[in-house]
Each structure stands twice: as C-alpha cells, then as structure tokens.
Write a protein that holds these residues in place. Structure first.
Motif, PDB file in Angstrom:
ATOM      1  N   HIS A  38       5.653  10.076   0.594  1.00 54.80           N
ATOM      2  CA  HIS A  38       5.118   8.758   0.251  1.00 54.80           C
ATOM      3  C   HIS A  38       5.399   7.795   1.396  1.00 54.80           C
ATOM      4  CE1 HIS A  38       3.869   9.299  -3.927  1.00 54.80           C
ATOM      5  NE2 HIS A  38       4.856  10.196  -3.991  1.00 54.80           N
ATOM      6  N   TYR A  39       4.379   7.014   1.731  1.00 50.61           N
ATOM      7  CA  TYR A  39       4.488   6.012   2.786  1.00 50.61           C
ATOM      8  C   TYR A  39       4.147   4.654   2.186  1.00 50.61           C
ATOM      9  CZ  TYR A  39       4.586  10.004   5.911  1.00 50.61           C
ATOM     10  OH  TYR A  39       4.929  11.170   6.547  1.00 50.61           O
ATOM     11  N   PHE A  40       4.926   3.644   2.545  1.00 52.17           N
ATOM     12  CA  PHE A  40       4.771   2.304   1.987  1.00 52.17           C
ATOM     13  C   PHE A  40       4.471   1.320   3.109  1.00 52.17           C
ATOM     14  CE2 PHE A  40       7.645   4.798  -0.595  1.00 52.17           C
ATOM     15  CZ  PHE A  40       7.095   4.660  -1.856  1.00 52.17           C
ATOM     16  N   GLU A  59       3.758   7.160  10.378  1.00 59.01           N
ATOM     17  CA  GLU A  59       2.424   7.367   9.796  1.00 59.01           C
ATOM     18  C   GLU A  59       1.645   6.050   9.854  1.00 59.01           C
ATOM     19  OE1 GLU A  59      -0.481   9.777   8.388  1.00 59.01           O
ATOM     20  OE2 GLU A  59       1.543  10.449   8.815  1.00 59.01           O
ATOM     21  N   TYR A  60       0.317   6.158  10.028  1.00 63.80           N
ATOM     22  CA  TYR A  60      -0.535   4.976  10.161  1.00 63.80           C
ATOM     23  C   TYR A  60      -1.350   4.746   8.901  1.00 63.80           C
ATOM     24  CZ  TYR A  60       0.680   5.116  15.047  1.00 63.80           C
ATOM     25  OH  TYR A  60       1.391   5.107  16.221  1.00 63.80           O
ATOM     26  N   LEU A  61      -1.455   3.484   8.507  1.00 68.27           N
ATOM     27  CA  LEU A  61      -2.308   3.115   7.384  1.00 68.27           C
ATOM     28  C   LEU A  61      -3.755   3.457   7.713  1.00 68.27           C
ATOM     29  CD1 LEU A  61      -2.758   1.698   4.641  1.00 68.27           C
ATOM     30  CD2 LEU A  61      -2.886  -0.468   5.893  1.00 68.27           C
ATOM     31  N   LEU A  62      -4.207   3.027   8.878  1.00 67.91           N
ATOM     32  CA  LEU A  62      -5.542   3.366   9.367  1.00 67.91           C
ATOM     33  C   LEU A  62      -5.387   4.201  10.629  1.00 67.91           C
ATOM     34  CD1 LEU A  62      -7.487  -0.009   8.942  1.00 67.91           C
ATOM     35  CD2 LEU A  62      -7.372   1.938   7.381  1.00 67.91           C
ATOM     36  N   PRO A  63      -5.427   5.529  10.504  1.00 67.96           N
ATOM     37  CA  PRO A  63      -5.215   6.412  11.655  1.00 67.96           C
ATOM     38  C   PRO A  63      -6.205   6.192  12.795  1.00 67.96           C
ATOM     39  CG  PRO A  63      -5.168   7.671   9.614  1.00 67.96           C
ATOM     40  CD  PRO A  63      -5.599   6.282   9.265  1.00 67.96           C
ATOM     41  N   GLU A  64      -7.376   5.655  12.488  1.00 72.00           N
ATOM     42  CA  GLU A  64      -8.357   5.404  13.547  1.00 72.00           C
ATOM     43  C   GLU A  64      -7.952   4.238  14.452  1.00 72.00           C
ATOM     44  OE1 GLU A  64     -10.250   3.521   9.778  1.00 72.00           O
ATOM     45  OE2 GLU A  64      -8.903   5.159  10.267  1.00 72.00           O
ATOM     46  N   PHE A  65      -6.918   3.489  14.036  1.00 70.65           N
ATOM     47  CA  PHE A  65      -6.420   2.365  14.841  1.00 70.65           C
ATOM     48  C   PHE A  65      -4.934   2.551  15.148  1.00 70.65           C
ATOM     49  CE2 PHE A  65      -9.927   0.275  12.409  1.00 70.65           C
ATOM     50  CZ  PHE A  65     -10.777   0.126  13.489  1.00 70.65           C
ATOM     51  N   LYS A  66      -4.577   3.698  15.700  1.00 65.06           N
ATOM     52  CA  LYS A  66      -3.176   3.998  16.004  1.00 65.06           C
ATOM     53  C   LYS A  66      -2.573   3.041  17.027  1.00 65.06           C
ATOM     54  CE  LYS A  66      -3.208   8.831  14.811  1.00 65.06           C
ATOM     55  NZ  LYS A  66      -2.997  10.206  15.201  1.00 65.06           N
ATOM     56  N   ASN A  67      -3.407   2.399  17.807  1.00 68.38           N
ATOM     57  CA  ASN A  67      -2.894   1.477  18.813  1.00 68.38           C
ATOM     58  C   ASN A  67      -2.563   0.102  18.232  1.00 68.38           C
ATOM     59  OD1 ASN A  67      -5.704   1.207  18.389  1.00 68.38           O
ATOM     60  ND2 ASN A  67      -5.879  -0.047  20.222  1.00 68.38           N
ATOM     61  N   LEU A  68      -2.984  -0.185  17.002  1.00 64.03           N
ATOM     62  CA  LEU A  68      -2.751  -1.494  16.395  1.00 64.03           C
ATOM     63  C   LEU A  68      -1.499  -1.487  15.528  1.00 64.03           C
ATOM     64  CD1 LEU A  68      -6.391  -2.399  15.302  1.00 64.03           C
ATOM     65  CD2 LEU A  68      -5.183  -3.113  17.379  1.00 64.03           C
ATOM     66  N   ASP A  69      -0.716  -2.550  15.644  1.00 64.83           N
ATOM     67  CA  ASP A  69       0.494  -2.677  14.830  1.00 64.83           C
ATOM     68  C   ASP A  69       0.221  -3.377  13.505  1.00 64.83           C
ATOM     69  OD1 ASP A  69       2.391  -1.541  16.749  1.00 64.83           O
ATOM     70  OD2 ASP A  69       1.850  -3.287  17.960  1.00 64.83           O
ATOM     71  N   ILE A 124       0.848  -1.188   0.000  1.00 68.14           N
ATOM     72  CA  ILE A 124       0.000   0.000   0.000  1.00 68.14           C
ATOM     73  C   ILE A 124       0.891   1.247   0.000  1.00 68.14           C
ATOM     74  CG2 ILE A 124      -1.853   1.233   1.184  1.00 68.14           C
ATOM     75  CD1 ILE A 124      -2.657  -1.612   0.307  1.00 68.14           C
ATOM     76  N   ASN A 125       0.713   2.088  -1.009  1.00 64.10           N
ATOM     77  CA  ASN A 125       1.488   3.318  -1.160  1.00 64.10           C
ATOM     78  C   ASN A 125       0.539   4.493  -0.973  1.00 64.10           C
ATOM     79  OD1 ASN A 125       3.080   5.460  -1.915  1.00 64.10           O
ATOM     80  ND2 ASN A 125       3.416   4.767  -3.999  1.00 64.10           N
ATOM     81  N   LEU A 126       0.750   5.261   0.088  1.00 63.83           N
ATOM     82  CA  LEU A 126      -0.091   6.424   0.355  1.00 63.83           C
ATOM     83  C   LEU A 126       0.765   7.679   0.341  1.00 63.83           C
ATOM     84  CD1 LEU A 126      -2.351   5.245   3.313  1.00 63.83           C
ATOM     85  CD2 LEU A 126      -2.894   5.283   0.890  1.00 63.83           C
ATOM     86  N   LYS A 127       0.177   8.763  -0.152  1.00 61.96           N
ATOM     87  CA  LYS A 127       0.863  10.055  -0.125  1.00 61.96           C
ATOM     88  C   LYS A 127       0.139  10.936   0.885  1.00 61.96           C
ATOM     89  CE  LYS A 127       2.607  13.803  -2.909  1.00 61.96           C
ATOM     90  NZ  LYS A 127       2.719  14.404  -4.229  1.00 61.96           N
TER      91      LYS A 127
END
Length: 147
Positions: A63-65, A90-100, A55-58
């Motif tokens: 850019h975050y991979f 940076e988090y893929l799903l910011p709503e789950f910052k506690n999950l790795d 997953i590549n997000l800007k």
C-alpha cells in the motif's frame, strides 16, 4: 458455467472531475511539508494536509499513501489541491516520474493571467526547479487524482 464480469465505467466521473481544472507539475528539492510551508508563507496561501482525501494505491502487493494538501480561496469557489507524486519509491502518476508535485486547481474558472501569475510566483520559491502546465490529455492515469 460462464462467469459474468462487470466493469465500472468511470469515464464520466473522470470527465466531470476534470471540468474547469488546471494542472501544474512542479519539480523541487524540498520535502512536501517544507514546500507547503514555503507556499503558505511566501505566497500567502493556507495549504493544509487533508488525510480524508489522501490517495491510497495498492501496487506490488504493498500500500502506498500519497498525501494531498488542500487550500480553498476565500470568497471564491476555487480549490487548490497539491498532490505528492512520490511515496516510498513509487509514483502516483508513473508517466510523470520527473515531477515531485501536482497542483490541481478546480471548481472555478482559472484565467491564463492567474495561472501565469501562480507559475511566476512558484519559480521564485527556493528549491523550485521547474513549473510546467499539464494538459488532461497527457495524464494516462487520471483516476488516481480523483478523491
């Protein structure tokens, strides 16, 4: 002169992707490569990193991979995907910052018994602190999980 702005409606794509899926959230003190090694050796799985579905997000002009590990169960249509939820702060799903990690199971029916068995085995892996089931309704940014 009026500018015509078109938007792509991705809701049907998202709904189709999440049909027959189960999602687990995992908190661990172990790095992704070590966690997958533990999964493979202690649970008898065969997770491998798949750079094609990374997953590549800007965000914030960077850019975050986010790596995705994949495992297909033999003699079954069930596929397992393990998403790394954190990359360079940076988090893929910011709503789950506690999950790795996020563990997605799809393409076949996952029974409650099977899911409970996976959760129990995960809790016995060294470094795993929490395993929780996530419902699709809790995910605000579902499109980030689609590859």
């Amino acid at each position: 002169m009026a500018v015509l702005k078109l938007e792509l409606d991705t809701q049907e794509i998202i709904d189709n992707f999440f049909d027959d899926t189960k999602l687990l959230g995992i908190v661990t003190t172990v790095k992704d490569y070590r966690f997958c090694w533990n999964l493979n050796n202690l649970l008898g799985l065969n997770f491998r990193i798949n750079h094609d579905i990374e997953i590549n997000l800007k965000r914030k002009k960077r850019h975050y991979f986010f790596s995705v590990y994949e495992y297909h169960e033999p003699n079954s249509a069930l596929c397992h995907y393990l998403y790394n939820n954190l990359y360079d702060g940076e988090y893929l799903l910011p709503e789950f910052k506690n999950l790795d990690f996020l563990w997605l199971m799809k393409n076949d029916t996952v029974t409650e018994e099977y899911l409970n068995q996976i959760k129990a085995m995960l809790r016995n892996i060294p470094g795993v602190q929490l395993v929780t089931e996530l419902t699709n309704e809790k995910i605000k940014n579902k499109e980030y999980l689609i590859f």
